[in-house]
Each structure stands twice: as C-alpha cells, then as structure tokens.
Motif scaffolding. Sequence first.
Motif, PDB file in Angstrom:
ATOM      1  N   LEU A 132       0.825  -1.206   0.000  1.00 52.40           N
ATOM      2  CA  LEU A 132       0.000   0.000   0.000  1.00 52.40           C
ATOM      3  C   LEU A 132       0.861   1.259   0.000  1.00 52.40           C
ATOM      4  CD1 LEU A 132      -2.714  -1.136   2.565  1.00 52.40           C
ATOM      5  CD2 LEU A 132      -3.058  -0.734   0.130  1.00 52.40           C
TER       6      LEU A 132
ATOM      7  N   TRP B 279     -22.202   1.484   3.853  1.00 49.38           N
ATOM      8  CA  TRP B 279     -23.322   1.396   2.909  1.00 49.38           C
ATOM      9  C   TRP B 279     -23.578  -0.032   2.458  1.00 49.38           C
ATOM     10  CZ3 TRP B 279     -19.031   4.511   2.254  1.00 49.38           C
ATOM     11  CH2 TRP B 279     -18.010   3.977   1.470  1.00 49.38           C
TER      12      TRP B 279
ATOM     13  N   ASP C 150     -13.015   8.178   2.934  1.00 47.16           N
ATOM     14  CA  ASP C 150     -12.164   7.818   4.056  1.00 47.16           C
ATOM     15  C   ASP C 150     -10.907   7.108   3.542  1.00 47.16           C
ATOM     16  OD1 ASP C 150     -10.983   6.561   6.289  1.00 47.16           O
ATOM     17  OD2 ASP C 150     -12.887   6.653   7.341  1.00 47.16           O
ATOM     18  N   PRO C 151      -9.721   7.614   3.893  1.00 43.56           N
ATOM     19  CA  PRO C 151      -8.492   6.970   3.401  1.00 43.56           C
ATOM     20  C   PRO C 151      -8.407   5.497   3.816  1.00 43.56           C
ATOM     21  CG  PRO C 151      -7.971   8.874   4.800  1.00 43.56           C
ATOM     22  CD  PRO C 151      -9.456   8.826   4.689  1.00 43.56           C
ATOM     23  N   VAL C 152      -8.917   5.177   5.009  1.00 44.07           N
ATOM     24  CA  VAL C 152      -8.869   3.774   5.443  1.00 44.07           C
ATOM     25  C   VAL C 152      -9.755   2.906   4.544  1.00 44.07           C
ATOM     26  CG1 VAL C 152      -9.296   2.154   7.318  1.00 44.07           C
ATOM     27  CG2 VAL C 152      -8.380   4.419   7.824  1.00 44.07           C
ATOM     28  N   ALA C 153     -10.932   3.404   4.217  1.00 40.77           N
ATOM     29  CA  ALA C 153     -11.831   2.650   3.334  1.00 40.77           C
ATOM     30  C   ALA C 153     -11.176   2.453   1.972  1.00 40.77           C
ATOM     31  CB  ALA C 153     -13.164   3.393   3.176  1.00 40.77           C
TER      32      ALA C 153
ATOM     33  N   HIS D 167     -17.466   1.342  -5.804  1.00 35.59           N
ATOM     34  CA  HIS D 167     -17.819   0.794  -4.492  1.00 35.59           C
ATOM     35  C   HIS D 167     -17.432   1.672  -3.306  1.00 35.59           C
ATOM     36  CE1 HIS D 167     -19.160  -2.940  -6.191  1.00 35.59           C
ATOM     37  NE2 HIS D 167     -18.028  -3.081  -6.843  1.00 35.59           N
ATOM     38  N   VAL D 168     -16.516   2.602  -3.488  1.00 33.79           N
ATOM     39  CA  VAL D 168     -16.088   3.431  -2.366  1.00 33.79           C
ATOM     40  C   VAL D 168     -16.407   4.906  -2.615  1.00 33.79           C
ATOM     41  CG1 VAL D 168     -14.158   4.118  -0.903  1.00 33.79           C
ATOM     42  CG2 VAL D 168     -14.217   1.808  -1.868  1.00 33.79           C
TER      43      VAL D 168
ATOM     44  N   GLU E 149      -7.947   2.494   1.270  1.00 34.02           N
ATOM     45  CA  GLU E 149      -6.809   1.579   1.376  1.00 34.02           C
ATOM     46  C   GLU E 149      -7.287   0.144   1.499  1.00 34.02           C
ATOM     47  OE1 GLU E 149      -4.351   3.130   4.551  1.00 34.02           O
ATOM     48  OE2 GLU E 149      -2.769   3.563   3.100  1.00 34.02           O
ATOM     49  N   THR E 150      -8.392  -0.040   2.239  1.00 31.03           N
ATOM     50  CA  THR E 150      -8.955  -1.382   2.345  1.00 31.03           C
ATOM     51  C   THR E 150      -9.277  -1.915   0.961  1.00 31.03           C
ATOM     52  OG1 THR E 150      -9.954  -0.772   4.450  1.00 31.03           O
ATOM     53  CG2 THR E 150     -10.809  -2.733   3.365  1.00 31.03           C
ATOM     54  N   ALA E 151      -9.956  -1.082   0.162  1.00 29.66           N
ATOM     55  CA  ALA E 151     -10.325  -1.508  -1.183  1.00 29.66           C
ATOM     56  C   ALA E 151      -9.082  -1.810  -2.010  1.00 29.66           C
ATOM     57  CB  ALA E 151     -11.159  -0.420  -1.859  1.00 29.66           C
ATOM     58  N   ARG E 152      -8.071  -0.959  -1.858  1.00 30.27           N
ATOM     59  CA  ARG E 152      -6.847  -1.176  -2.608  1.00 30.27           C
ATOM     60  C   ARG E 152      -6.157  -2.474  -2.203  1.00 30.27           C
ATOM     61  NH1 ARG E 152      -2.199   1.897  -3.337  1.00 30.27           N
ATOM     62  NH2 ARG E 152      -2.305   2.816  -1.275  1.00 30.27           N
ATOM     63  N   SER E 153      -6.160  -2.727  -0.882  1.00 27.97           N
ATOM     64  CA  SER E 153      -5.462  -3.915  -0.396  1.00 27.97           C
ATOM     65  C   SER E 153      -6.122  -5.193  -0.920  1.00 27.97           C
ATOM     66  CB  SER E 153      -5.404  -3.928   1.133  1.00 27.97           C
ATOM     67  OG  SER E 153      -6.656  -4.289   1.664  1.00 27.97           O
ATOM     68  N   TYR E 154      -7.407  -5.127  -1.231  1.00 29.71           N
ATOM     69  CA  TYR E 154      -8.077  -6.307  -1.791  1.00 29.71           C
ATOM     70  C   TYR E 154      -8.061  -6.303  -3.311  1.00 29.71           C
ATOM     71  CZ  TYR E 154      -9.627  -7.836   2.767  1.00 29.71           C
ATOM     72  OH  TYR E 154      -9.663  -8.293   4.050  1.00 29.71           O
ATOM     73  N   GLY E 155      -7.196  -5.461  -3.865  1.00 29.67           N
ATOM     74  CA  GLY E 155      -6.986  -5.517  -5.303  1.00 29.67           C
ATOM     75  C   GLY E 155      -8.062  -4.867  -6.147  1.00 29.67           C
ATOM     76  N   LEU E 156      -8.903  -4.000  -5.550  1.00 26.83           N
ATOM     77  CA  LEU E 156      -9.903  -3.309  -6.364  1.00 26.83           C
ATOM     78  C   LEU E 156      -9.211  -2.245  -7.204  1.00 26.83           C
ATOM     79  CD1 LEU E 156     -11.740  -4.548  -4.048  1.00 26.83           C
ATOM     80  CD2 LEU E 156     -13.286  -2.672  -4.532  1.00 26.83           C
TER      81      LEU E 156
ATOM     82  N   THR F  39     -19.720   7.109  -1.024  1.00 26.78           N
ATOM     83  CA  THR F  39     -19.348   8.182  -0.106  1.00 26.78           C
ATOM     84  C   THR F  39     -19.895   9.516  -0.589  1.00 26.78           C
ATOM     85  OG1 THR F  39     -17.270   7.034   0.324  1.00 26.78           O
ATOM     86  CG2 THR F  39     -17.425   9.300   1.060  1.00 26.78           C
TER      87      THR F  39
ATOM     88  N   PRO G 257      -0.514  -3.984  -3.967  1.00 24.91           N
ATOM     89  CA  PRO G 257      -1.157  -5.040  -3.168  1.00 24.91           C
ATOM     90  C   PRO G 257      -1.133  -6.384  -3.904  1.00 24.91           C
ATOM     91  CG  PRO G 257      -2.469  -3.046  -3.160  1.00 24.91           C
ATOM     92  CD  PRO G 257      -1.361  -2.814  -4.135  1.00 24.91           C
TER      93      PRO G 257
ATOM     94  N   GLN H 198     -13.549  -9.507  -7.134  1.00 25.18           N
ATOM     95  CA  GLN H 198     -12.369  -9.257  -7.962  1.00 25.18           C
ATOM     96  C   GLN H 198     -11.785 -10.578  -8.456  1.00 25.18           C
ATOM     97  OE1 GLN H 198     -11.931  -6.035  -8.562  1.00 25.18           O
ATOM     98  NE2 GLN H 198     -13.735  -5.967  -7.227  1.00 25.18           N
TER      99      GLN H 198
ATOM    100  N   PHE I 147      -7.184  -3.856   9.232  1.00 31.49           N
ATOM    101  CA  PHE I 147      -6.746  -2.550   9.709  1.00 31.49           C
ATOM    102  C   PHE I 147      -7.095  -2.332  11.177  1.00 31.49           C
ATOM    103  CE2 PHE I 147      -6.852  -2.114   5.198  1.00 31.49           C
ATOM    104  CZ  PHE I 147      -5.848  -1.215   4.892  1.00 31.49           C
TER     105      PHE I 147
ATOM    106  N   PHE J  48     -17.420  -0.933   5.044  1.00 30.66           N
ATOM    107  CA  PHE J  48     -18.191   0.064   4.314  1.00 30.66           C
ATOM    108  C   PHE J  48     -19.599   0.163   4.896  1.00 30.66           C
ATOM    109  CE2 PHE J  48     -15.354  -1.681   0.830  1.00 30.66           C
ATOM    110  CZ  PHE J  48     -14.380  -0.730   1.058  1.00 30.66           C
TER     111      PHE J  48
ATOM    112  N   ARG K 165     -13.743   2.142  10.283  1.00 31.32           N
ATOM    113  CA  ARG K 165     -13.634   2.884   9.018  1.00 31.32           C
ATOM    114  C   ARG K 165     -13.274   1.970   7.864  1.00 31.32           C
ATOM    115  NH1 ARG K 165      -9.342   7.070  10.737  1.00 31.32           N
ATOM    116  NH2 ARG K 165      -9.364   7.584   8.518  1.00 31.32           N
TER     117      ARG K 165
END
Lengths: 259, 257
Positions: free
Chosen positions: A54, A90, B146-149, B166-167, B151-158, B171, A72, A103, A80, A88, A85
């Motif tokens: 990251l 929603w 949210d940067p954490v949200a 999705h993010v 980064e979470t998405a990024r860490s799962y390869g989105l 938002t 990643p 994915q 985390f 999600f 946070r």
Amino acid sequence: MLDVRGLKKVYEGSGRRVEAVRDLTFTVDAGELVCLVGPSGCGKTTLLKCVGGLLTPSGGEVLLDGRKVSGPPPGMAFVFQEYGRSLFPWMRVGENVELPLKQKDLSKARRRELVRDALESVGLADAVGAYPWQLSGGMQQRVAIARALAYEPRVLLMDEPFAAVDAQTRADLEDLVRGLWRERGITILFVTHDIDEAVYLGERVIVLSASPTVVREQLKVDLPVERDQLHTRVDPRFAELRTHVYEQIQAAKKGAAAS
Amino acid sequence: MRGVNAALGAAGLAAFLALGEAVPRLGLVEEAYFPPTSRIAEALADEAADSAFWTALGDTLTGWALGLAIASCAGIVAGVLISVVPYLREATASTIEFLRPIPSVALIPLAVLLYGTELRSVLLLVVYASFWQILIQVLYGVQDVDPVADETARSYGLGTWARIRHVLWPTALPYVMTGVRLAAAVALILAITSELVIGAPGLGKRIGVAQASQAVPEMYALIVVTGLLGLLINVGARTVERRALAWHQSVRGEVAV
Ligand SMILES: Nc1ncnc2c1ncn2[C@@H]1O[C@H](COP(=O)(O)OP(=O)(O)O)[C@@H](O)[C@H]1O
Ligand SMILES: [Mg+2]
C-alpha cells in the motif's frame, strides 16, 4: 516466504520529513505466526503498509515468494486497526465480506459459500444482513477478519486489530486468531504494541526499537502450541518471555531518548 | 408531537388564506391588484379546465426535468473526473471559481441570440445554473472518502473503476443528493424566469401574458401553481434522498434489519 530487506520509509511533504522506518530486515516463513511489537509511533503501521504494497518504500524491498512487492499482491489480506472505518457502512455485513471476492474469478455460489463459511468461522453467521454500524466494536472487527478469511489469503497482515476493543472481547479475539491460524495454516504477521498479546499469540516475536526504527531483537516463543488465556498467562515461561520483551522495549525507548 | 405540528401548520395556512380573503374585501388594499383568496381559487379552477394551461405546465416541467437531468449527469461525470485525474482539480479550481458566480440570468441575451425562444434557450440557462450546484457537491463528496476505506479496497486488489463504484460513489452519494435537491429548486427558478423573460413556452410565459392582459387573478393562480411545483419538487427530492441513503448517519435510525 515473506522477506523484508533493508526496508526504509521516509515520509516527505509539506516541508516536514519523518523517518518512520530506518532499516528493517526479517523474514517470515510459510505458515508462521509472527508478532511484531514496538512502542507507539515507531512505524509499525508504516512497515505493514509497505509489506502489503500500500506504500512504496523509500529504500530496501519486500519479497513475497521471491517476487518483489510493488502493489497489493493477490493472496495477501490486510486487517486494519481502524475497523470501523475499514468496513463500508453502505454495505451489509455479507456484502462487505463478498466485495473482495468479486475481484476474483469465482462463481456466485462459491462466493456465497466462502462468505457463509468465513462468517461462521468468526461466530457471526446470523449477522449477514446487518449493517456494520449496528454491531459492537468487537463484532465489527470479527467482520473485518471474516472478510480477510473469505479472501483465502496465504498471508494475513494484522495491524493492532484489537487495540480498540475491551479486554474480554480482546481475549476472545486472540483465541480466535490463534484458532484460525492453526485450522487454516495461514501465514500471519501480527502487529501490536501490547507485549502480553505478542507473547501469547506469536510463535516468534520481533521487537522493534523506537523511531528511527530497526529490529532490536527476534525471539522464539517456546510455549506449547496449545494455548489458553487461563493457563498460558500464568505459565512461568510466559512471565519470563514477557519480562524479557518488556526490558528490551524499555531499553529501546531509553536508547532513543539518549541518542 | 407530529400530529400537533401538522395541526398547527394547517391552522397557520388557514389563517393566512383567511387573511388573504379579508384584507382585499375590507378595502385595505386595492382589490384590482390583490384579489381575495376565493377569486384566485376560482381562477385556478378555470386554469385547470383549460388545456392550454396543462400544455404550459408540461413545457415548464420538460425544461426543468431535461435541464436537471443534463446538469446532473454532466456535474457528476465532471466532478468525478476532476477528483480522480491527478492535478486536474488544481488546474480547474480557479476557472470554476470564476464561472460559478456568474448569475445564470446574465446569460439570457446569449441564449436568445443562440436559440431564440426555443426550449434550448431554457435548457441553456437551467443547465448552467444547476450544473454548478451539483459539481460543487460532488467535489466535496469525493473529498470525504475515508483513506482507510480506500486503502482497504486497494489492499483487496480493487482497481480504479471498482473503487470509484464501491467506495467513492457511495461516499459522495449523500452530497450528490443534496446537490440534486438544490439544483432542482434552482432549475425551476431558471425555467420560469427564462420563460417569463424570453417568452419561451411554459408557465412563465403564461404569467407574463396574464399580466399583460390585466388578468390579475389568473396571474396569481399561476404563481400559486409555481409555488406548489417548488414544494412538490422539494418533498420529492427529500423522499428519494431518504430512500437512497438508508445506511447514512442522517437517516440510520429508521432502518429495520
Ligand atoms: N502519512 C504520513 N505522513 C507523514 N508522517 C507519517 C504518516 N504516517 C505516519 N507518519 C509518521 O510516521 C511515524 C510512524 O507512524 P506509524 O507507522 O503510524 O506508527 P505506529 O503504527 O507504530 O504507531 C510517526 O512519527 C508518524 O507521525
Ligand atoms: Mg499504527
């Protein structure tokens, strides 16, 4: 399997320069559960984000199965510290767990199965339809763990996942992580600032110095594989190990203050 | 509590209508310019029986809806692009700050030059006014990711597109909804204004015609119609907002699981 070599990370921006991590070298073997422990602000999150692709390191490299991590990598999941946070709001719990699977090239039935299985593993099978914000902190962190499990990672990175939950929940979650590790044979790199937690959970503990961060010591935790909150924590060997780590960290803090 | 409020609201409205009836009748204002409520209601009934009125209403609503739809799509696409493409935000900030405050009505001469009294004239003004409302809200909304949200998405390869979908989009959605609600009100104002000033077909033009032909009660009746439209639009927009954002903090309490 995981190889961290001479890792260095300097944050630069808006005139401020922070050397979060100076020089870290360590390895994690396949199927190992390693705890990284270090004082707050010593760069644990930074390190883990570099390992997870990251963040781009300023120096050194991270190798996963001999291949350099530059984003990643598939097969790696991140839990985390800020679980609230990280989920999600929603999406319902089930959708949160399922999203990363979309994915991957999986059939809908297989995705359903993985989601159900992961939620069952963390004891939240009946929360599929709830929104994350309707759950308690400990339950939210369980959902985050379930999301990571459903992804079927070979390596699981956990950043102080239990720092913000109450003591009772924390003990339960620690046992959950150890149980899952033994069941599923995942490689886990677990970051914490809590010495007891590191010794209780880890097969090996890596002690980090205060910033500028280097590896201060690595020690093998020679406690039995079968651990439980009641007996392990009063084991004389547990006390010895935790005292040792505690002294190392105190010395690390003093060293940092002196230099 | 709700019932009491509703009762008070109804009583207030009744008192207002009664006042509107009494004041002209008592001769406190000139009846020719301020017809009593009952006279306006009569004119309203006459309008409702006139097919030309319904055509005008349809024209106004067409301009409003079409303009709002175009502005929404353009505002959302532009907002997301500006936020996602590196450096684009910085590069466009000053231009946006310059263009945004230009009052739409200042473009009336331009609209007339380009399109005369066609629907396109109305659209130009409606779109210009609503576009900024939406664009600005989208820009705010995207900043709220949210940067954490993320980064979470990024860490799962989105990838970029999956993260937008999705993010970023969920938002920004509450902001987008606010933008559309504000834009819907502005769009109505601009639709009526341009019809009134340019003479494009619609309620605005009809108000102008009523005024010119001294049909004062009809003029008031039409004004009441525009007010009702504004009210309906706001209520409608809020309802859509509540449904779409059931998960959001401002609405959360009401969801059953
Ligand atoms: N994005 C950032 N920009 C600048 N400095 C940062 C950033 N993230 C962390 N730091 C700094 O890096 C150091 C290590 O932070 P972190 O990795 O979060 O430590 P830990 O997780 O061990 O508490 C801290 O001094 C922190 O202020
Ligand atoms: Mg941290």
